[in-house]
Write a protein that holds these residues in place. Structure first.
Motif, PDB file in Angstrom:
ATOM      1  N   SER A  38      19.987 -38.852   6.764  1.00 29.75           N
ATOM      2  CA  SER A  38      20.522 -37.632   7.381  1.00 29.75           C
ATOM      3  C   SER A  38      20.384 -36.445   6.441  1.00 29.75           C
ATOM      4  CB  SER A  38      22.001 -37.822   7.723  1.00 29.75           C
ATOM      5  OG  SER A  38      22.150 -38.890   8.611  1.00 29.75           O
ATOM      6  N   ASP A  91      18.002 -37.641  14.289  1.00 33.20           N
ATOM      7  CA  ASP A  91      18.767 -38.487  13.376  1.00 33.20           C
ATOM      8  C   ASP A  91      19.377 -39.640  14.164  1.00 33.20           C
ATOM      9  OD1 ASP A  91      20.076 -39.518  11.267  1.00 33.20           O
ATOM     10  OD2 ASP A  91      21.267 -37.723  10.792  1.00 33.20           O
ATOM     11  N   GLN A 142      23.019 -37.142  14.631  1.00 37.64           N
ATOM     12  CA  GLN A 142      23.448 -38.542  14.751  1.00 37.64           C
ATOM     13  C   GLN A 142      24.670 -38.648  15.679  1.00 37.64           C
ATOM     14  OE1 GLN A 142      24.016 -40.178  10.881  1.00 37.64           O
ATOM     15  NE2 GLN A 142      24.112 -42.280  11.598  1.00 37.64           N
TER      16      GLN A 142
HETATM   17 MG   LIG Z   1      22.842 -40.666   8.854  1.00 34.98          MG
END
Ligand SMILES: [Mg+2]
Ligand SMILES: Nc1ncnc2c1ncn2[C@@H]1O[C@H](COP(=O)(O)OP(=O)(O)OP(=O)(O)O)[C@@H](O)[C@H]1O
Lengths: 221, 822
Positions: free
Chosen positions: A43, A164, A88
């Motif tokens: 990330s 992500d 994410q």
């Molecule tokens: Mg991550």
């Protein structure tokens, strides 16, 4: 010259280093997978490439231009025109409905307002959620939210999609659909960088990058 | 030790903000304490049922020209008998100089006023020390009161009764009280002693028959009757309508005196043969409606003080709320390790109490300093004694109670918010949202009060400006020359002194040069209601006939100082020139062009013709809130009822020294070489008279500006508070290409909605407050709109600035940081 070039990117957080001297290049229209265990820095790297954060050391070159000394306005414009970011945790805005969430990047893209709706519907259609345009994020399932987030990342027609863990929270069926979508996008000429820890999905990419403890693994092609 | 360290908690974590809050609380508590002082030492101290009023009327006799002259004692009695209850609260008033022996000093001349004590009560005058003399009718009380100035000169003894006052050889009078410092009587010259009139009205008549009267008293009474026949009836001005009927009835009383004989020979009432009609002069020699002004000032102070208190406590609350997310971990940890909510509350309460208590001593000191200033100046000085008792335990208890209450108040909300935060799961989120709403609500309230305060501040600032420009009006060029008996001069007679020929003095000063006119004190218009027969001199027709008209005599500087303007024509320069107001024009059905230059004859008297030179804008002189009466305005010199005076106003470029030299010469020529001359410029006098208002304007203006500042700081704090909660959303916007400017516009437009609401409410509040600030609004009328516009602009700029300041971190932070923080 590659579209994106990272030179010795490092990111330190207080008390720990998340990334250490990453040098990597991504070409226009390339589909790249970013693998690594949890906490390996995927990330962090995506955020640095997408200009959502600043590296502690090193520089990211986009189209051959250093982003280090770039003014605020230019950085904002690059985020809008060049990158579409899929978080994410989706990060949809709860007060806005699906269409409004998707239209968010258009506010800053300079696209005339009357064309927004067509564009939004085009991408909602692409992720298969055209019928839910008036729903609020709280009323959607995780997979649906993820697809809204993808539509939002695509709506301003960026040159590169930074995703992500787009399949992290999804069941295998839905995940599959999204991967198929990504492949279609790739065939249409879009560049993709997708963080994932699923080797099956990573295998679909043209190139695989592997992160471990903030360092790029040498077996990376 | 740890117990004490916790009191420093907010200071160690947020030093700058704490300092700001501390100062804000200090100032607001100081202002509140000031208000408390004014109430405790002023309003609450008044004898019950007494309304202090400084506006009063004087009933005197009229000479054949309609001018007010003193009355003989018997005339006063006639008036009193005939008008009876019509007079309302009233008292005989006479001033004279008599020979007294005060203390060990040799006997000398003192100014003595005779006045019934109940009149002080009605005026609301409070004594400085001791008590009022008692004036039981029919009983001779040898008690008197001393002026503050003389008491001071005699070494201001704690117990004024130790001052021995001897009248003649045996008669010893007891000083029972000291009057307040600013009260010097109703006449021209400051009064040294006040006596009850008990020996006068009845005594005079009884003297003829009773043989057991002491010779000294008899002598004195006769002197009262003969030598200084300067009596007035002072009454309380209730309302102008009563006054008009009273006037009519007073005029109907025949005051012609029969020849009077006593066993000591005929009583000569010199110079009074002509005085057989009564004349009424309202509000002579005092600023009317002083008490109204005091009340207004107090109310306004109350508004501002409460305003500031509300603002600073809200600001403090916001500060405390803002600390909560930061200190949440600390509290949660303590909670997990067994600290009950009560215990946490107790900690917050102690912190708050420490904070409030640390403010109190300085706030008290500050309010004392301010109070010492205010107690000296006009709207408060007349009812606040100079010397104050030290604060008793009661005041300390009060302060402690205030501190406890405030600390409790400041604890309740954060504790409630904390309890929500400590609740497992969704607690924190919902607490955030509720706190956000609360912060916005507080902020709206802050903005409302601040907007109102801003306008008041602007009005006062402008007023201050106006006052200071007014004090330059006429500049150094208008000299006020005043001649008085020298302090040590025993044989000086004030009446003689005032009877000097002013015109002659003027012509002596500079033959042919322009004189501004002989002057009454600048701010004392002589208002009058008269039956005037107006006859137009020109044969243009219309405008003649009898009118019930108000007239006024005053110095042009007075009108100018109040910013009452001419709407046409010019200011009068000769004594035969007059002004009329617009109401007068309407009554006559004339236009301004038609009236200018028109000549009028008054009451058919051949020798008095007046030419109208200007039209004055309408301004009610009796009460600024009422419509103006049709009015003729005479200049001081044109006034046929010019009271005797010992002052001339001189306008011209002559050197002060030369002017004084010439006046000395002129006085010497009239045989008044013993008189002392005092000199001041108009600017100095205006300044002196306005200094009270200036102080007050500073106080209120300063507090209002502080209020505004607090509100803007609050706006800043609450914007930051709400931004903190919006971090994630703002970060997302940034991630998709928003420029911080876009977001600033977004947030500011949200805030402006709140601001618009607050401003609307503020206007409503201001509307309700309008009567309070009417006094200031009136002269500012022409500037009201620009002031409002400027105010709006200021508050908008301030609000935008505060928001931009709060938003400035957007320019430095990366989207990912913001999203993570959210
Ligand atoms: Mg991550
Ligand atoms: N804001 C932060 N402050 C301190 N350390 C951080 C911060 N964000 C990430 N880290 C650390 O940096 C490292 C890399 O984190 P990152 O989120 O990039 O991992 P990841 O590969 O995306 O993991 P996951 O697969 O679980 O999402 C981790 O060790 C994490 O603890």
């Amino acid at each position: 010259m590659s579209f994106i070039e990272c030179h010795n990117l490092s990111k330190d957080y207080p008390g720990q280093s998340a990334l250490d001297k990453i040098s990597v290049h991504l070409n226009q229209g390339e589909f790249v997978a970013l693998e690594g265990v949890s906490g390996s820095g995927k990330s962090t790297l995506l955020a640095l490439i997408g200009l959502l954060d600043r590296p502690t050391r090193g520089d990211v070159f986009i189209d051959g231009c250093s982003t280090h000394k770039l003014g605020l306005g230019r950085r904002c414009r690059l985020r809008n025109r060049y990158f579409g970011f899929v978080f994410q945790q989706f990060h949809l805005i709860g007060d806005l409905n699906v269409a409004e969430n998707v239209a968010l990047p258009l506010r800053y893209s300079g696209l005339p307002r009357h064309q927004w709706r067509n564009r939004v519907m085009e991408y909602l259609d692409k992720v298969g959620l055209a019928d839910r345009e008036n729903a609020y994020p709280g009323e959607l399932s995780g997979g649906q939210q993820q697809r809204v987030a993808i539509a939002r990342a695509l709506v301003a027609e960026p040159r590169f999609l930074l995703a992500d863990e787009p399949t992290g929270n999804l069941d295998s069926h839905t995940a599959r659909q999204i991967i198929v979508l990504f492949q279609t996008l790739h065939q249409e000429g879009m560049g993709l960088l997708m963080a994932t820890h699923n080797p099956d999905y990573a295998a679909l990419a043209q190139r695989r990058l592997r992160l471990l403890d903030g360092r790029l693994q040498p077996n990376t092609p | 030790m740890t117990k004490w360290r916790c009191l420093l908690r907010p200071w160690s974590s947020f030093p700058l903000q704490s300092l700001f809050q501390w100062i804000a609380l200090l100032l607001s508590l100081a202002l509140l304490d000031l208000l408390l002082h004014i109430l405790l030492y002023g309003h609450f101290q008044l004898p019950s049922g007494v309304i202090p009023r400084a506006g009063y009327y004087t009933l005197g006799a009229a000479d054949s020209r309609g001018a007010m002259t003193p009355m003989a004692l018997l005339q006063v009695q006639m008036l009193e008998d005939r008008l009876g209850s019509q007079l309302g609260n009233h008292s005989l008033y006479a001033e004279l100089d008599i020979q007294l022996q005060v203390g060990k000093t040799p006997a000398s001349q003192y100014r003595v006023a005779v006045l019934q004590q109940n009149f002080y009560h009605h005026l609301g005058l409070r004594i400085h020390r001791g008590r009022f003399f008692s004036s039981n009718p029919g009983q001779l009380n040898q008690e008197l009161m001393i002026s503050h100035a003389l008491w001071n000169r005699l070494g201001h003894p704690e117990d004024p009764s130790t001052i021995h006052v001897r009248l003649g050889k045996q008669n010893e009078w007891t000083v029972v009280g000291v009057l307040p410092p600013h009260f010097t009587g109703f006449g021209v010259q400051p009064v040294d002693f006040w006596l009850p009139p008990t020996l006068l009205p009845d005594g005079l008549l009884r003297l003829n028959t009773s043989s057991d009267t002491e010779p000294e008293l008899m002598q004195l009474t006769l002197r009262f009757a003969k030598r200084v026949p300067y009596y007035h009836l002072l009454g309380i001005l209730e309302n102008s309508e009563n006054l008009a009927t009273l006037m009519q009835q007073a005029q109907a009383v025949d005051l012609a005196l029969p020849p009077m004989m006593t066993s000591h020979g005929p009583v000569i009432i010199n110079g009074l043969e002509e005085n057989n009609r009564a004349l009424l002069s309202p509000g002579l020699n005092t600023s009317p409606k002083l008490w109204e002004k005091t009340r207004h000032y107090t109310q306004l102070l109350a508004v501002v003080a409460l305003d500031l208190l509300v603002l600073s406590s809200f600001s403090l609350l916001l500060f405390l709320l803002e600390q909560l997310p930061v200190r949440q971990d600390e509290f949660r940890l303590r909670h997990i390790f067994g600290a009950t909510l009560g215990k946490l509350g107790w900690q917050i309460f102690r912190e708050n109490l420490g904070f409030v208590l640390s403010v109190l001593p300085l706030a008290w000191l500050l309010s004392r300093l301010l109070f010492a200033q205010l107690a000296e100046i006009t709207p408060f000085s007349h009812f606040i004694p100079e010397r104050l008792q030290p604060p008793g335990p009661a005041l300390l208890a009060w302060s402690a109670l205030v501190a406890l209450l405030l600390a409790a108040l400041l604890t309740a909300l954060p504790l409630w918010a904390l309890s929500k935060r400590l609740r497992p799961r969704s607690g924190q989120n919902s607490a955030d949202i509720t706190e956000g709403y609360l912060a916005s609500l507080f902020n709206s309230l802050q903005l409302t009060t601040a907007t109102a305060a801003l306008f008041i501040a602007l009005l006062f600032a402008f007023n201050l400006y106006r006052i200071s420009t007014n004090s330059n009006k006429g500049g150094e060029q208008v000299h006020l020359l005043n001649w008085q008996c020298a302090d040590e001069d025993k044989n000086c007679d004030l009446l003689e002194l005032m009877a000097l020929n002013n015109e002659q003095i003027l012509s002596q000063l500079a033959p042919g040069a322009e004189a501004a006119g002989t002057g009454e004190p600048l701010f004392s218009p002589l208002l009058d209601q008269r039956d005037i027969r107006l006859e137009p001199m020109m044969k243009t027709g219309g405008g003649g006939g009898r009118y019930q008209l108000a007239s006024a005599h005053f110095d042009r500087g007075w009108l100018q100082a109040l910013n009452i303007r001419l709407s046409a024509g010019r200011w009068p320069q000769l004594s035969s020139e007059i002004l009329v107001n617009n109401a007068f024009l309407r009554l006559q059905g004339l236009s301004a062009d038609q009236i200018l230059g028109r000549q009028y004859r008054q009451n058919g008297a051949r020798q008095f013709t007046y030419r109208v030179t200007g039209v004055l804008e309408d301004y009610s002189l009796e009460d600024p809130r009422k419509p103006a009466l049709p009015r003729i305005i005479f200049t001081e010199t044109a006034s046929s009822g010019t009271p005797l005076r010992n002052e001339i106003a001189w306008k011209g470029n002559m050197e002060e020294k030369e002017l004084l030299r010439r006046l000395r010469q002129a006085l010497n020529q009239q045989g008044a070489d013993r008189l002392t001359i005092r000199h001041e410029t108009l600017a100095m006098r205006v300044h002196k008279r306005l200094s009270g208002e200036q102080h007050y304007a500073w106080l209120i203006g300063g507090s209002s500006i502080l209020t505004l500042f607090l509100a803007l700081a609050g706006l800043y704090a609450s914007t930051r508070h709400s931004l903190k909660r919006q971090n994630r959303v703002l970060g997302i916007h940034l991630a998709y290409g928003a420029h911080p400017t876009h977001l600033a516009v977004l947030v500011i437009s949200q805030r402006m909605l709140m601001l618009a609401g607050a401003i609307l409410v503020a206007f409503f509040v201001l509307g309700m407050m309008a009567p309070l600030i009417d006094n200031w609004l009136l002269p500012l009328r022409p500037w009201l709109l620009p002031l409002l516009a400027a105010g709006l602009l200021l508050i908008l700029t301030g609000a935008i600035l505060a928001t931009v300041l709060a938003l400035r971190s957007l320019w430095h932070r990366e989207p990912m940081e913001l999203i993570r923080d959210g």
